[in-house]
Design a protein around this motif. Structure first.
Motif, PDB file in Angstrom:
ATOM      1  N   ARG A  30       2.759   0.731  -1.533  1.00 31.01           N
ATOM      2  CA  ARG A  30       2.736   1.553  -2.740  1.00 31.01           C
ATOM      3  C   ARG A  30       1.441   1.367  -3.518  1.00 31.01           C
ATOM      4  O   ARG A  30       0.820   2.335  -3.968  1.00 31.01           O
ATOM      5  N   LYS A  33      -1.645   2.905  -1.755  1.00 29.37           N
ATOM      6  CA  LYS A  33      -1.641   4.366  -1.870  1.00 29.37           C
ATOM      7  C   LYS A  33      -1.941   4.798  -3.298  1.00 29.37           C
ATOM      8  O   LYS A  33      -2.639   5.789  -3.522  1.00 29.37           O
ATOM      9  N   GLU A  34      -1.423   4.056  -4.271  1.00 27.52           N
ATOM     10  CA  GLU A  34      -1.683   4.379  -5.674  1.00 27.52           C
ATOM     11  C   GLU A  34      -3.169   4.332  -5.974  1.00 27.52           C
ATOM     12  O   GLU A  34      -3.689   5.120  -6.773  1.00 27.52           O
ATOM     13  N   ARG A  35      -3.868   3.425  -5.321  1.00 25.94           N
ATOM     14  CA  ARG A  35      -5.306   3.276  -5.528  1.00 25.94           C
ATOM     15  C   ARG A  35      -6.120   4.185  -4.620  1.00 25.94           C
ATOM     16  O   ARG A  35      -7.340   4.096  -4.585  1.00 25.94           O
ATOM     17  N   ARG A  36      -5.428   5.030  -3.866  1.00 23.29           N
ATOM     18  CA  ARG A  36      -6.071   5.990  -2.966  1.00 23.29           C
ATOM     19  C   ARG A  36      -6.905   5.305  -1.886  1.00 23.29           C
ATOM     20  O   ARG A  36      -7.930   5.829  -1.447  1.00 23.29           O
ATOM     21  N   HIS A 199      -0.471  -3.466 -14.668  1.00 20.40           N
ATOM     22  CA  HIS A 199      -0.166  -3.616 -13.252  1.00 20.40           C
ATOM     23  C   HIS A 199       1.001  -4.568 -13.043  1.00 20.40           C
ATOM     24  O   HIS A 199       1.787  -4.405 -12.116  1.00 20.40           O
ATOM     25  N   SER A 202       4.050  -2.574 -13.562  1.00 19.53           N
ATOM     26  CA  SER A 202       4.223  -1.682 -12.418  1.00 19.53           C
ATOM     27  C   SER A 202       4.859  -2.417 -11.253  1.00 19.53           C
ATOM     28  O   SER A 202       5.759  -1.907 -10.593  1.00 19.53           O
TER      29      SER A 202
END
Length: 207
Positions: A30, A33-36, A199, A202
């Motif tokens: 996750r 992907k969140e950080r591309r 973070h 999160s």
């Protein structure tokens, strides 16, 4: 411990992410992907789970617990071992000065914050010398082609590559300057506390 050169880019990114906190594989996926980070390497779940298992087998990370929440499947939490921390640093140290492996360089650049500021500046200086040499080779090649009356239509790709190298050198010089004069915050210690807390929340949300 395996040779650092044998680490894959996705393995480096997994180890580097675990430097921030212990987490389970689902959270790793996750967060990446969140950080591309899928711009840099394919982030397929199967590959990530397989890589985590291999890194544990190689002694670079370790299991620290298994938990279950409600009807969710069990999730194993991993922590980074000292060998894993060193492996990240050594891999970034080896790849950051390179100019002939662009995909690995991009990963090394994205994880360069794992090294001290002054060391990154020194590594960028090494890379600058190689960029300048390559720019010079392209310039000489174009001049020699022109002297042979080579039609320019056959040289447009070489011209493009020379322009890209020059643009990359200019960008890198700008990055180096910001690192050297300390206007660019660097390393975990210089991340603002409210960002760290964001973070942390999160991660707890997806625990």
């Amino acid at each position: 411990m395996p040779e650092t050169s044998r680490l894959t880019p996705i393995a480096v990114m997994i180890l580097a992410t675990l430097r921030e906190a212990d987490m389970h594989t689902y959270e790793l996926v996750r967060l990446l992907k969140e950080r591309r980070d899928d711009r840099l390497v394919p982030l397929q779940k199967g590959t990530i789970y397989h890589t985590v298992a291999r890194l544990e087998r190689d002694g670079l990370l370790a299991e620290v617990g298994v938990d279950r929440h409600g009807n969710r499947p069990e999730r194993t939490t991993y922590t980074l071992r000292d060998a894993g921390r060193r492996a990240v640093e050594e891999w970034v140290r080896a790849e950051l000065p390179q100019i002939d492996r662009q995909s690995d360089f991009r990963v090394a650049l994205s994880e360069a914050h794992n090294l001290e500021r002054d060391e990154v500046v020194a590594l960028l200086d090494q890379r600058r010398a190689m960029l300048e040499a390559s720019i010079g080779e392209h310039r000489v090649g174009l001049e020699e082609a022109a002297a042979r009356d080579t039609p320019e239509q056959f040289l447009v790709e070489v011209q493009r590559q020379a322009a890209l190298l020059a643009a990359e050198l200019a960008w890198q010089d700008s990055l180096r300057a910001r690192l050297a004069d300390r206007t660019l915050p660097w390393g975990v210690a210089e991340i603002p506390e409210h960002i760290k807390n964001k973070h942390r929340v999160s991660r707890e949300t997806f625990a």
